[in-house]
Structure formats: structure tokens, C-alpha cells
Design a protein around this motif. Structure first.
Motif, short mmCIF file in Angstrom:
data_model
loop_
_atom_site.label_atom_id
_atom_site.label_comp_id
_atom_site.label_asym_id
_atom_site.label_seq_id
_atom_site.Cartn_x
_atom_site.Cartn_y
_atom_site.Cartn_z
N LEU A 92 8.77 -14.04 -16.29
CA LEU A 92 9.32 -12.84 -16.91
C LEU A 92 10.09 -13.23 -18.17
CD1 LEU A 92 10.64 -10.85 -13.82
CD2 LEU A 92 8.46 -10.59 -15.00
N SER A 93 10.09 -12.35 -19.17
CA SER A 93 10.80 -12.60 -20.42
C SER A 93 12.30 -12.46 -20.21
CB SER A 93 10.33 -11.60 -21.48
OG SER A 93 10.78 -10.29 -21.15
N PRO A 94 13.11 -12.97 -21.16
CA PRO A 94 14.57 -12.79 -21.03
C PRO A 94 14.97 -11.32 -20.89
CG PRO A 94 14.09 -14.43 -22.70
CD PRO A 94 12.77 -13.84 -22.30
N GLY A 95 14.32 -10.45 -21.66
CA GLY A 95 14.63 -9.03 -21.54
C GLY A 95 14.33 -8.48 -20.16
N LEU A 123 19.78 -13.00 -29.77
CA LEU A 123 20.73 -13.21 -28.68
C LEU A 123 22.16 -13.12 -29.19
CD1 LEU A 123 21.29 -14.07 -25.71
CD2 LEU A 123 21.21 -16.45 -26.52
N VAL A 124 22.45 -13.77 -30.32
CA VAL A 124 23.79 -13.75 -30.89
C VAL A 124 24.15 -12.33 -31.33
CG1 VAL A 124 25.26 -14.58 -32.77
CG2 VAL A 124 23.72 -16.16 -31.59
N ALA A 125 23.19 -11.63 -31.96
CA ALA A 125 23.46 -10.27 -32.44
C ALA A 125 23.75 -9.32 -31.28
CB ALA A 125 22.26 -9.78 -33.25
N VAL A 126 22.95 -9.39 -30.21
CA VAL A 126 23.15 -8.50 -29.07
C VAL A 126 24.47 -8.81 -28.38
CG1 VAL A 126 22.28 -7.86 -26.78
CG2 VAL A 126 20.70 -8.07 -28.71
N SER A 127 24.75 -10.09 -28.15
CA SER A 127 26.00 -10.47 -27.49
C SER A 127 27.21 -10.09 -28.33
CB SER A 127 26.02 -11.98 -27.22
OG SER A 127 25.00 -12.34 -26.32
N GLY A 166 32.58 -14.33 -25.43
CA GLY A 166 31.21 -13.85 -25.25
C GLY A 166 30.35 -14.12 -26.45
N LEU A 167 30.88 -13.85 -27.63
CA LEU A 167 30.15 -14.15 -28.87
C LEU A 167 29.94 -15.65 -29.03
CD1 LEU A 167 28.92 -13.36 -31.59
CD2 LEU A 167 31.23 -13.36 -32.54
N GLY A 168 31.00 -16.43 -28.77
CA GLY A 168 30.89 -17.87 -28.91
C GLY A 168 29.90 -18.49 -27.94
N ALA A 169 29.82 -17.96 -26.71
CA ALA A 169 28.87 -18.48 -25.73
C ALA A 169 27.43 -18.27 -26.19
CB ALA A 169 29.10 -17.81 -24.37
N VAL A 173 25.55 -2.58 -14.71
CA VAL A 173 24.32 -1.80 -14.59
C VAL A 173 23.88 -1.23 -15.93
CG1 VAL A 173 23.31 0.23 -13.49
CG2 VAL A 173 24.82 -1.26 -12.17
N VAL A 174 24.81 -0.75 -16.72
CA VAL A 174 24.47 -0.14 -18.01
C VAL A 174 24.08 -1.21 -19.04
CG1 VAL A 174 25.37 1.18 -19.96
CG2 VAL A 174 25.86 1.92 -17.62
N THR A 175 24.86 -2.29 -19.09
CA THR A 175 24.65 -3.30 -20.12
C THR A 175 23.38 -4.10 -19.92
OG1 THR A 175 27.04 -3.52 -20.38
CG2 THR A 175 25.69 -5.28 -21.28
N ALA A 176 23.09 -4.49 -18.69
CA ALA A 176 21.97 -5.39 -18.45
C ALA A 176 20.62 -4.81 -18.92
CB ALA A 176 21.91 -5.77 -16.98
N PRO A 177 20.23 -3.60 -18.49
CA PRO A 177 18.95 -3.09 -18.98
C PRO A 177 18.95 -2.76 -20.47
CG PRO A 177 20.06 -1.43 -17.63
CD PRO A 177 20.82 -2.71 -17.48
N THR A 178 20.10 -2.30 -20.98
CA THR A 178 20.17 -1.99 -22.42
C THR A 178 19.99 -3.26 -23.25
OG1 THR A 178 21.69 -0.16 -21.97
CG2 THR A 178 21.59 -0.98 -24.23
N ALA A 179 20.72 -4.31 -22.87
CA ALA A 179 20.57 -5.59 -23.57
C ALA A 179 19.17 -6.15 -23.38
CB ALA A 179 21.61 -6.58 -23.06
N GLY A 180 18.59 -5.91 -22.20
CA GLY A 180 17.23 -6.38 -21.95
C GLY A 180 16.23 -5.80 -22.94
N HIS A 181 16.36 -4.51 -23.22
CA HIS A 181 15.47 -3.88 -24.22
C HIS A 181 15.68 -4.50 -25.59
CE1 HIS A 181 13.60 -0.68 -21.91
NE2 HIS A 181 14.77 -0.35 -21.38
N LEU A 182 16.93 -4.76 -25.95
CA LEU A 182 17.23 -5.26 -27.29
C LEU A 182 16.87 -6.74 -27.47
CD1 LEU A 182 20.73 -3.55 -27.77
CD2 LEU A 182 18.53 -2.83 -28.74
N LEU A 183 16.78 -7.48 -26.37
CA LEU A 183 16.50 -8.92 -26.47
C LEU A 183 15.02 -9.23 -26.66
CD1 LEU A 183 18.90 -10.44 -23.78
CD2 LEU A 183 18.95 -10.85 -26.24
#
Length: 323
Positions: free
Chosen positions: A260-263, A176-180, A90-93, A158-168
């Protein structure tokens, strides 16, 4: 765990956290990174599609990994090792996606290796977890246990997608690398805590059949020869083909057509998986008593396939109107 009752509900939910952690990493790889490649980096959609196909293709070896854990009679090392490989993938991707813009050759190499690691990690950890549940859960609890574990994986989406969306937002390759990386590390630690001490240090030796162990190819051929197992395998193949295809389309479509933005598109992916979770819970509640026409799993399976197809067609039609 006693020999008669198997794992309790608390242990089943605890093991379900492994699926939650697995889903948290996978949703960013198959949805968010896919969108970034197509929209932000303007790469051909065939590239992320091929990478996701690679991650699924390597999972054809799932039966072989399950067979390997059978021979070793312990599942925990396979689960922990698979989750570690998945987290690194996941980090490498994410790192490979960020590198593609400036160093295409290096970025593509990192992406291929990372998606291979993701496929192997998902297959090794997920298969071994299901085997651990099937052998550790009493027969009368297995249906409910499988439902709980699968729902918890969708909950990870469900939990990860919106949370990561806010952080992105605002988006950048570094973010992107930091959040992943953060999601991958947390997910691995959650999975490690979930399986720690659940399985005995030495699993009881299973009765060995006389003579040498049968080759894997022969065992696989015997399973495939069973008509019921073969039909179910084909159904799962078609269902996963449809589910994975729409997963690849949704976020790039929202970015290209609706700007729409990535987030924002990551949150949209979370909304879609929220619908999946709601549908699974609805079916579990309606079919729990096993009485009446509405309790038919075949009815809900067919209706779900048709309803999903109609909804995807409606989303496509919305694109004709633009933003």
C-alpha cells in the motif's frame, strides 16, 4: 466561569480542541513517518521505534511539568508553549525524514531533536490542559469532561489521517514536509484559539502551606506510596505499551506486505483510530446509567484488551496470505 459551576460544556468542548490539535500532529509522527522510514527509505525498524520511544521517554517528566504549572498557578502559557514546541517538532520530524535519504547524519540529528521537542511539547501541553480541566470543571462534570476531551483527541487522529493520506499521494519528500508543516501550523492555531481568554490573566492565589514549598521528589514519593495510585499507574503503563507497539507496526506492515502507498496506509491508520473512537463512545453509552453487568467498566476494560489482542493476531495472520 463561576466558583460553583466551573467551566460550561461549551468551554469544555473548546478546550478539547487542544487535544484534537495535539492528536493531529502526533498521528503523522508516530504512524506515517514511521512507515516512510521503514518502507520508502528501507531503514531498520529499530530507528523509528527508538525515536518514538525517545518521544515517550521524555514524557516521564510530565509530573515535573505539572508541578511547575502548579507553582505558577497558570496553565495557559504551558499549553501554548507546549503546542508551539510540538508543532515545530512535527515539522522538524518530517524535514529530518526527508533529509535522511540524501544527508543521513544531518537527517538523524534533526530527527532526534525533533522527537525530543515532540515529547516535551506533548507532555507540557497535555498535562497542563488536564490540570486546567480538573481545577476548572465542577466535580460532577469531571468524568464527562475527561471523556469529551479524550474522544476529541482520537477525533484528531481520525480526521487528520485520511485527509493527510489524500494529500500525500503521489508521495515525495517535499510533499511530506509540506503536509506535515501545514497540519502543524493549523493545529497550533486551533489550540491557540481554543485556550485564548479561557483562563484569567492572573489565577487566584492558592492558600500557601506554612514554610517553604515541598521538593518535587518528596511530593512524587507521597503519591507513589498510595496503593491505588500505584496500581493505576502500572495499568496505564501496560495499556500504553500495548497501544503504542501496535501503532508502530500497522503502517509498515501494510506497506511491506500489501504494497500500500503512504497515503493508503495513513488512511488505514485513520480507520483504526475510527474504531478506537467508536469503542469509546460505545462504552460511554452502555455504562452511562451505571446499572447491570454491561455497565461494569472493569468488564469493558478486560474485554477491550482481549479483543484488541485478538484483532492484532488476525491482522498478522492475514499477512501469511500476502497481498
Amino acid at each position: 466561569m463561576s466558583a460553583t459551576t466551573g467551566f460550561g460544556w461549551g468551554t469544555i468542548v473548546r478546550l478539547g480542541l487542544v487535544q484534537t490539535a495535539l492528536g493531529a500532529i502526533v498521528v503523522l509522527i508516530t504512524s506515517t513517518l514511521n512507515r516512510v522510514m521503514v518502507v520508502e527509505l528501507a531503514l531498520p525498524a529499530a530507528l523509528p521505534g527508538g525515536l518514538v520511544a525517545l518521544h515517550y521517554a521524555v514524557q516521564i517528566l510530565r509530573p515535573r511539568w505539572g508541578y511547575g504549572s502548579d507553582l505558577g498557578r497558570r496553565r495557559t502559557p504551558w499549553i501554548v508553549g507546549g503546542m508551539a514546541l510540538l508543532a515545530l517538532g512535527g515539522l522538524g520530524a518530517a524535514l529530518g525524514t526527508a533529509l535522511v535519504a540524501g544527508q543521513p547524519a544531518l537527517g538523524f540529528v534533526v530527527l532526534v531533536v525533533s522527537f525530543l521537542a515532540v515529547g516535551i511539547g506533548v507532555g507540557a501541553a497535555g498535562t497542563s490542559l488536564l490540570v486546567l480541566l480538573s481545577t476548572g470543571v465542577a466535580p460532577h462534570r469531571r468524568g464527562a469532561a475527561a471523556t469529551i476531551v479524550w474522544i476529541m483527541m482520537i477525533a484528531g487522529f481520525v480526521v487528520t489521517a485520511p485527509t493527510a493520506g489524500h494529500l500525500l499521494d503521489p508521495f515525495s519528500g517535499e510533499r511530506l514536509v509540506a503536509v506535515s508543516g501545514g497540519v502543524s501550523l493549523i493545529a497550533f492555531l486551533v489550540a491557540l484559539a481554543a485556550v485564548w481568554g479561557v483562563e484569567p490573566a492572573r489565577a487566584p492565589a492558592a492558600p500557601q502551606p506554612p514554610g517553604p514549598a515541598r521538593p518535587f521528589a518528596r511530593v512524587l514519593a507521597e503519591v507513589w506510596a498510595e496503593p491505588e495510585a500505584r496500581r493505576f499507574t502500572v495499568f496505564v503503563f501496560l495499556a500504553m505499551l500495548a497501544y503504542s507497539a501496535q501503532e508502530l507496526i500497522l503502517e509498515p506492515f501494510a506497506g511491506l506486505v500489501f504494497a500500500l502507498s503512504p497515503g493508503a496506509t495513513t488512511k488505514l491508520s485513520g480507520l483504526q483510530n475510527g474504531g478506537v473512537l467508536a469503542g469509546m463512545i460505545l462504552v460511554a453509552l452502555v455504562t452511562a446509567n451505571g446499572r447491570g453487568k454491561l455497565a461494569s467498566l472493569r468488564l469493558w476494560t478486560v474485554a477491550g484488551c482481549l479483543g484488541s489482542a485478538a484483532a492484532l493476531a488476525a491482522i498478522a495472520a492475514c499477512g501469511l496470505a500476502g497481498p
